[in-house]
Scaffold this motif. Structure first.
Motif, PDB file in Angstrom:
ATOM      1  N   UNK B 212      48.539  35.367   0.714  1.00 22.60           N
ATOM      2  CA  UNK B 212      49.930  34.946   0.604  1.00 22.60           C
ATOM      3  C   UNK B 212      50.499  35.569  -0.668  1.00 22.60           C
ATOM      4  N   UNK B 213      51.546  36.350  -0.530  1.00 18.91           N
ATOM      5  CA  UNK B 213      52.046  37.105  -1.688  1.00 18.91           C
ATOM      6  C   UNK B 213      52.720  36.217  -2.728  1.00 18.91           C
ATOM      7  N   UNK B 214      53.396  35.178  -2.266  1.00 12.66           N
ATOM      8  CA  UNK B 214      54.105  34.322  -3.231  1.00 12.66           C
ATOM      9  C   UNK B 214      53.449  32.940  -3.235  1.00 12.66           C
ATOM     10  N   UNK B 215      52.807  32.610  -4.317  1.00 14.58           N
ATOM     11  CA  UNK B 215      52.193  31.278  -4.412  1.00 14.58           C
ATOM     12  C   UNK B 215      51.848  30.964  -5.860  1.00 14.58           C
ATOM     13  N   UNK B 216      51.881  29.673  -6.145  1.00 15.26           N
ATOM     14  CA  UNK B 216      51.425  29.223  -7.469  1.00 15.26           C
ATOM     15  C   UNK B 216      49.934  28.934  -7.341  1.00 15.26           C
ATOM     16  N   UNK B 217      49.161  29.605  -8.147  1.00 18.87           N
ATOM     17  CA  UNK B 217      47.713  29.548  -7.989  1.00 18.87           C
ATOM     18  C   UNK B 217      47.102  28.587  -9.013  1.00 18.87           C
ATOM     19  N   UNK B 218      46.239  27.721  -8.538  1.00 17.92           N
ATOM     20  CA  UNK B 218      45.405  26.943  -9.461  1.00 17.92           C
ATOM     21  C   UNK B 218      44.007  27.540  -9.351  1.00 17.92           C
ATOM     22  N   UNK B 219      43.779  28.554 -10.130  1.00 20.99           N
ATOM     23  CA  UNK B 219      42.539  29.309  -9.992  1.00 20.99           C
ATOM     24  C   UNK B 219      41.315  28.546 -10.462  1.00 20.99           C
TER      25      UNK B 219
END
Lengths: 219, 285
Positions: B212-219
């Motif tokens: 998914x190109x646009x996402x807020x990541x909690x890595x």
């Protein structure tokens, strides 16, 4: 009688001007790339004389005026590797940080090259004219306003480990259209030869490092 | 009857003149555009580069002696004092490359989600959407060694976007905490592929269907089983073009960086990115 003589003189001058400038091949930026890998077919420079003759048979027969074109490869995808933009060796025993200054040359969007007597004739004009006519027949947009090449210096810090050689180069995608063409004027073949359009899609940078080894004989 | 004919011809003639004058006026209208990008530079760079596209040559924006160039970085205004502009004729348009030299003299880290360029002269003011901008002060970061590094792009909604980087690290590490290009992207750690490299142009969805190109990541931290990886990235603010930038890494809880790198070396073709173009706004005095 005078009119006939005048017409003959005009034709003679036209023939001389067209056939006297036919010895060199037009070279373009892409011909200096270290490697071009086509998904199928081959580049104009790799065609043998026999293959060229066979292709020229495809455009035999005169027409009143204009260009006859035979396409051997039409918009064939290719990838390329440019010449090395930057190269540095660290033969020492500790890592070294270099200030790399890479001079990147952005080339024409569409390049054109030709061989045979076609070469001299297309080299005389700008990007329109005969090149434009061949381009139109091959559905390649080759107008007067193609991008001109320019150089841009880029600086970056790069760590090169001990006994390593770092290189920076460009890779990218190309579309290649080539074949043969002949130009006619009053049923007379003025010139013929091979042609090639190379459309540059993108130029991607890449950094690579290799270990220097005694076996490679680099010392 | 004759008078009527003269009247009709006069009206037709005047209408024709009007149409010609209007079309001439319209053709002299200059249209200026930008392709908003994620731009990022380290303080090692001597300049920042901004691009403006025009349908006309010799645009008024290129004459540095007549214009004032301001960058609005969210709520901060920076006057560009040392500006050099190059005009390039391209495929039916003109590209103006604005180089701001000695931009960040204080060597501070700057992060701006919304970067606006204002060009002001005696007649009026142009406003351009540049995209996002970040400048990294490399103090506290260590240069990372790479044996191979390049980006992979993929078509998303008809435009080519950077979707990941292919990297071969020179040294072995244990854990990757995060990788970023500039400030508004992030690695998608859960989708990292070890011992894998992709070409410069790929189909990201067929290779990694859950991308998914646009996402807020909690890595979450990922074990580095190999130093060869394809690291997919997501855009944490907006899906903008990404042509060049610095890369930061948090590996084994230590900060590393790779200096500003041109992923794509050639200038972006305005005709290729028509749907991404943003027209500059003009307000006369």
């Amino acid at each position: 009688m005078k009119k006939i003589l005048f017409l003959m003189l005009t034709f003679t001058i036209l023939l001389i001007t067209h056939y006297s400038i036919n010895v060199y091949a037009a070279t373009e930026e892409y011909t200096t790339y270290s490697e071009i890998m086509m998904s199928e077919g081959k580049l104009l420079m790799n065609f043998t004389d026999e293959e060229m003759d066979k292709m020229l048979e495809e455009i035999e027969g005169t027409i009143f005026s204009g260009v006859k074109v035979y396409e051997e490869n039409s918009n064939v995808k290719a990838t390329y590797i440019s010449n090395t933009l930057y190269s540095v060796e660290n033969k020492g025993s500790t890592d070294v940080t270099y200030d790399v200054v890479v001079s990147v040359e952005t080339t024409n969007k569409v390049s054109f090259s030709a061989s045979g007597s076609l070469s001299g004739n297309v080299s005389k004009g700008k990007s329109g004219g005969l090149k434009g006519d061949i381009g139109a027949k091959c559905s390649v947009d080759y107008s007067n306003d193609t991008t001109t090449s320019r150089k841009e210096k880029q600086t970056m810090k790069l760590v090169v480990e001990a006994n390593s050689r770092a290189i920076v180069y460009l890779t990218g995608e190309l579309l290649i259209t080539n074949g043969v063409a002949a130009n006619y004027f009053f049923w007379i073949k003025m010139c013929e030869g091979g042609f090639e359009f190379v459309t540059l899609q993108n130029q991607y940078s890449r950094i690579e490092k290799v270990k220097i080894s005694w076996e490679n004989g680099w010392y | 009857m004759r008078k009527w004919l003269i009247l009709v011809y006069s009206i037709a003639f005047l209408s024709l003149c009007g149409i010609i004058i209007l079309s001439l006026l319209r053709s002299s209208d200059e249209l200026l555009y930008t392709i908003p990008q994620i731009k990022s530079f380290t303080n090692n760079n001597e300049k920042i580069k901004l691009e403006i596209y025009s349908n006309k040559p010799k645009s008024s924006i290129k004459y540095v002696e007549n214009n004032l160039y301001n960058l609005i970085l969210d709520d901060q205004e920076v006057i560009l004092n040392d500006v050099d502009i190059e005009e390039i004729e391209c495929n039916g348009y003109y590209l103006y490359i604005i180089k701001a030299l000695n931009f960040n003299k204080d060597n501070e880290t700057l992060i701006s989600k919304k970067c606006i360029l204002e060009i002001i002269n005696q007649k009026g003011k142009y406003t351009f959407n540049i995209g996002s901008l970040s400048i990294l002060s490399t103090e506290g970061y260590e240069l990372i060694g790479v044996d191979d590094f390049y980006a992979s792009y993929s078509y998303i909604d008809g435009n080519l976007f950077l979707v990941g980087v292919n990297i071969e690290l020179s040294n072995s590490f244990k854990t990757l905490n995060e990788m970023k290009i500039g400030s508004f992207t992030s690695s998608i750690n859960s989708l990292i592929q070890h011992n894998k490299k992709y070409p410069n142009e790929m189909n990201i969805i067929s290779s990694i269907p859950s991308y998914n190109a646009i996402s807020r990541i909690n890595n979450e931290n990922v074990a580095m089983s190999s130093n060869i990886m394809f690291i997919p990235i997501s855009y944490t603010y907006k899906l903008y073009m990404l042509k060049e930038g610095y890369i930061t890494f948090k590996i084994d809880d230590k900060a590393y960086y790779l200096d500003t790198f041109s992923f794509i070396a050639n200038e972006l073709d305005m005709n290729q990115y028509k749907t991404l173009l943003k027209e500059g706004e003009y307000a006369s005095n």
